[in-house]
Write a protein that holds these residues in place. Structure first.
Motif, PDB file in Angstrom:
ATOM      1  N   ILE A   1      -5.541   1.178  -5.495  1.00 21.73           N
ATOM      2  CA  ILE A   1      -5.697   1.656  -4.117  1.00 21.73           C
ATOM      3  C   ILE A   1      -7.095   1.359  -3.589  1.00 21.73           C
ATOM      4  CG2 ILE A   1      -5.686   3.693  -2.634  1.00 21.73           C
ATOM      5  CD1 ILE A   1      -3.369   4.755  -4.344  1.00 21.73           C
TER       6      ILE A   1
ATOM      7  N   GLN B   1       1.505   9.336  -5.953  1.00 22.72           N
ATOM      8  CA  GLN B   1       2.109  10.662  -5.804  1.00 22.72           C
ATOM      9  C   GLN B   1       2.999  10.986  -7.001  1.00 22.72           C
ATOM     10  OE1 GLN B   1       4.302  11.250  -2.159  1.00 22.72           O
ATOM     11  NE2 GLN B   1       4.542  13.427  -2.527  1.00 22.72           N
TER      12      GLN B   1
ATOM     13  N   ARG C   1       0.838  -1.212   0.000  1.00 22.41           N
ATOM     14  CA  ARG C   1       0.000   0.000   0.000  1.00 22.41           C
ATOM     15  C   ARG C   1       0.864   1.250   0.000  1.00 22.41           C
ATOM     16  NH1 ARG C   1      -5.087  -0.435  -0.339  1.00 22.41           N
ATOM     17  NH2 ARG C   1      -5.714   1.500   0.619  1.00 22.41           N
TER      18      ARG C   1
ATOM     19  N   CYS D   1      -1.320  12.683  -0.468  1.00 21.36           N
ATOM     20  CA  CYS D   1      -0.411  11.526  -0.581  1.00 21.36           C
ATOM     21  C   CYS D   1       0.792  11.704   0.336  1.00 21.36           C
ATOM     22  CB  CYS D   1       0.059  11.356  -2.029  1.00 21.36           C
ATOM     23  SG  CYS D   1      -1.213  10.763  -3.144  1.00 21.36           S
TER      24      CYS D   1
ATOM     25  N   GLU E   1      -6.800   6.155   7.274  1.00 24.07           N
ATOM     26  CA  GLU E   1      -6.576   5.980   5.839  1.00 24.07           C
ATOM     27  C   GLU E   1      -7.877   6.189   5.081  1.00 24.07           C
ATOM     28  OE1 GLU E   1      -4.882   2.996   2.408  1.00 24.07           O
ATOM     29  OE2 GLU E   1      -5.298   2.151   4.386  1.00 24.07           O
TER      30      GLU E   1
ATOM     31  N   TYR F   1       0.775   4.284  -2.811  1.00 27.39           N
ATOM     32  CA  TYR F   1       0.654   5.720  -2.556  1.00 27.39           C
ATOM     33  C   TYR F   1       1.847   6.487  -3.131  1.00 27.39           C
ATOM     34  CZ  TYR F   1      -3.434   5.026   0.365  1.00 27.39           C
ATOM     35  OH  TYR F   1      -4.692   4.710   0.816  1.00 27.39           O
TER      36      TYR F   1
END
Length: 173
Positions: free
Chosen positions: A77, A42, A34, A141, A93, A38
């Motif tokens: 995601i 980004q 995860r 992010c 989250e 992210y």
């Protein structure tokens, strides 16, 4: 006796403090997969930012990059196994995911309006709105990754969230 503005300000302040106490100061533990997702999101947003920041951006390329970002978010995601997070860690989250999802949808609208703009002033305004939204997404992010690091940087994260929420509230007035 309190005026309505005073009561509204108090409620807004209390709701932010409740939000901050529940989510902002918590450090999340994301799985390596995860965290990697992210980071990739980004990076894709930073690439999109570069395209959007050009003086005369290629609107087809901007739309294509936006679509790639949106698909990555949805496929890597949002559809990820929710069991990757411990139950106590899920709410922080989830709040970020909700905001990212909303901002991505709004960015899609910004890109569509930018493509449809006929007047240079309108195109400039739409481009500025898209760039600001991309910056907000990059900030989310960064905050997620920063919270996951477990370092002493939790304080600046609080400042970042406060700034992002403050900017958003100022534009909604």
């Amino acid at each position: 006796m309190h005026g309505f503005g005073e009561i509204g300000a108090k409620v807004k302040q209390e709701s932010y403090l409740d939000y901050k106490d529940k989510f902002v100061d918590k450090i999340m533990i994301l799985s390596e997969d995860r965290r990697q997702c992210y980071q990739e999101l980004q990076q894709a947003l930073e690439q999109l930012q570069g395209t959007a920041a050009q003086d005369n951006p290629d609107l087809a390329a901007l739309a294509a990059e936006y679509t790639k970002v949106q698909h990555f978010f949805g496929n890597h995601i949002m559809k990820a196994n929710s069991g990757e997070l411990d139950a106590p860690q899920t709410p922080p989250e989830q709040s970020y995911l909700t905001e990212i999802h909303k901002q991505l949808r709004l960015l899609g609208t910004d890109v569509t309006f930018l493509q449809a703009a006929k007047q240079p002033a309108t195109a400039q305004a739409r481009q500025t709105a898209a760039k600001e939204r991309i910056n907000t997404l990059i900030g989310y992010c960064s905050a997620l990754l920063q919270k996951n690091s477990g370092s002493e940087r939790a304080r600046p994260d609080t400042e970042l969230i406060t700034e992002l929420i403050g900017n958003r509230e100022g534009k909604e007035k």
